[in-house]
Design an enzyme around this catalytic site. Structure first.
Site, mmCIF file in Angstrom:
data_model
loop_
_atom_site.group_PDB
_atom_site.id
_atom_site.type_symbol
_atom_site.label_atom_id
_atom_site.label_comp_id
_atom_site.label_asym_id
_atom_site.label_seq_id
_atom_site.Cartn_x
_atom_site.Cartn_y
_atom_site.Cartn_z
ATOM 1 N N TRP A 103 35.089 36.955 45.969
ATOM 2 C CA TRP A 103 34.535 38.045 45.164
ATOM 3 C C TRP A 103 33.496 38.828 45.954
ATOM 4 C CZ3 TRP A 103 37.530 39.853 41.796
ATOM 5 C CH2 TRP A 103 38.341 39.020 41.023
ATOM 6 N N ASP A 173 26.277 39.545 41.197
ATOM 7 C CA ASP A 173 27.511 39.478 40.411
ATOM 8 C C ASP A 173 27.545 38.101 39.745
ATOM 9 O OD1 ASP A 173 30.035 39.182 39.379
ATOM 10 O OD2 ASP A 173 31.101 39.587 41.260
ATOM 11 N N LYS A 197 34.538 35.129 31.331
ATOM 12 C CA LYS A 197 34.344 33.774 31.834
ATOM 13 C C LYS A 197 33.423 32.994 30.884
ATOM 14 C CE LYS A 197 36.331 35.627 35.489
ATOM 15 N NZ LYS A 197 35.734 36.131 36.712
HETATM 16 C C1 LIG Z 1 36.273 37.327 37.617
HETATM 17 C C2 LIG Z 1 35.281 37.839 38.592
HETATM 18 C C3 LIG Z 1 35.272 39.187 39.001
HETATM 19 C C4 LIG Z 1 36.280 40.191 38.525
HETATM 20 O O1 LIG Z 1 36.072 40.507 37.215
HETATM 21 P P1 LIG Z 1 36.939 41.630 36.462
HETATM 22 O O2 LIG Z 1 36.239 41.676 35.151
HETATM 23 O O3 LIG Z 1 38.347 41.113 36.391
HETATM 24 O O4 LIG Z 1 36.834 42.874 37.232
HETATM 25 C C5 LIG Z 1 34.285 39.580 39.883
HETATM 26 N N1 LIG Z 1 33.364 38.721 40.348
HETATM 27 C C6 LIG Z 1 33.351 37.429 39.984
HETATM 28 C C7 LIG Z 1 32.301 36.517 40.531
HETATM 29 C C8 LIG Z 1 34.317 36.939 39.103
HETATM 30 O O5 LIG Z 1 34.293 35.660 38.739
#
Ligand SMILES: *Cc1c(COP(=O)(O)O)cnc(C)c1O
Length: 361
Positions: A103, A173, A197
């Site tokens: 990511w 993030d 998540k």
């Molecule tokens: C799942 C995830 C993403 C992507 O998220 P989307 O909502 O599908 O764009 C980005 N960063 C992390 C750390 C993730 O776990």
């Protein structure tokens, strides 16, 4: 009805009491005769839902007043662009990115379209099994921000520390870790997370941003990609993801009733320790991540004999343990054990793993 345990990395399980309450309120939200999904986002009923959700989130995180919460769409992936578009003063400005897994790589690729990105590479022989130690790097004082990924959802690598960046704003993030434990928000300039998540259903993206960072974005930035657009309109510049916002609000209330993030952290730590202990005690299962950087939320593991992978997955599914297949880029297995995964689910997985090893190990 007994529901299976779903170890999906996202969209992930939601707390059962939340689903039950949503079910109860589906046709008639508190005497309105309406489903929340049918309500005007500008009507009194939805405004109350929206404001309560934000107030509960602020309480859970003990959010300082100078931080705004934005309820957006577009996923964390849109934030990979919104962050540089809004935080760089001009095209080509400097920004630091810590690279600790899949990511962060994606965030870096997008950041490079707008800024002079310096990458602090945390890989070891091409693998992501730990994070760079704080004393192994220093932020560029000229950088507009430092970006990092506190929990790498795919590799199961987690920062055991909050990077020290001095006066340079820290951007995180937190898609797979927000609300899993208490957090000192004052250490950050901006935090973002896709909801699917740990927060609610897909379709909602949370951004928590310190007010002094709400400035004019780079020229040419679309209106919808400008933080200020959403901050000035209380996230109602256009139609927000109303039903996802409502469900996230139910999750916040569930967390409060549970005892808040401190209690959630105790439960999450127990779940993670139980699973890692089982993996470490066995020669049949393996997790490659260095112990102090192991994720509480996503636990990848491999079987000593990969030819047993398919059988493992099939038998696990039969036992009510779903979606354990690892990410295609890493292989093996991955158990995502977010807030909504009950301790009983982790126990059931550990028992299944021991039984599988007895029969095939
Ligand atoms: C799942 C995830 C993403 C992507 O998220 P989307 O909502 O599908 O764009 C980005 N960063 C992390 C750390 C993730 O776990």
């Amino acid at each position: 009805m007994s529901r299976p345990y779903n170890f999906s990395a996202g969209p992930a399980m939601l707390p059962e009491p939340v689903l039950r309450q949503a079910q109860e309120e589906m046709l008639d939200w508190r005497g309105t005769g309406q489903c929340v999904a049918e309500m005007s986002h500008r009507g009194k009923a939805f405004l109350r839902i929206a404001q309560e959700a934000e107030a509960d989130l602020r309480e859970l995180l003990d959010l300082p007043e100078e931080y705004q919460v934005l309820f957006l769409q577009g996923g964390a992936s849109s934030q990979f662009a919104m962050v540089p578009l809004n935080l760089l003063r001009k095209q080509g400005d400097a920004a630091d990115y810590l690279c600790t897994g899949s990511w962060s790589k994606k965030a870096i690729a997008e950041g490079k379209r707008y800024g002079a990105v310096r990458v602090i590479d945390g890989s070891v022989d091409g693998r992501f099994i730990r994070v760079p130690a704080q004393d192994s790097w220093a932020p560029n004082p000229e950088a507009a921000y430092v970006h990092y990924t506190p929990n790498e959802t795919i590799q199961g690598v987690e920062f055991p520390y909050v990077p020290e960046t001095g006066s340079v704003p820290l951007v995180a993030d937190m898609s797979s870790t927000l609300l899993s434990r208490p957090l000192d928000v004052s250490r950050y300039g901006l935090i973002y997370a896709g909801a699917q998540k740990n927060i609610g259903p897909a379709g909602l993206t949370l951004v928590i941003v310190r007010e002094d960072l709400l400035k004019e974005p780079l020229p040419g930035t679309p209106t919808m990609f400008r933080y200020k657009t959403h901050a000035d309109a209380q996230s109602m510049y256009n139609t927000p993801p109303t039903y996802a916002w409502y469900l996230a609000g139910l999750v916040f209330r569930w967390l409060k009733a549970l005892g808040g993030l401190q209690e959630m952290a105790r439960i999450n730590e127990r779940k993670a320790k139980h699973l890692y202990a089982a993996i470490d005690a066995s020669d049949f299962y393996d997790n490659p991540v260095e112990p102090d950087c192991r994720s509480w939320m996503n636990v990848p593991f491999t079987l000593a004999d990969p030819s047993l992978d398919e059988r493992f997955l099939a038998e696990a599914a039969e036992a009510g343990l779903l979606t354990l297949k690892g990410h295609r880029s890493v292989g093996g297995m991955r158990a995502s054990i977010y807030n909504a995964m009950p301790e009983a689910g982790v126990k059931a997985l550990v028992d299944f793993m021991a039984d599988f090893e007895r029969r095939y190990g």
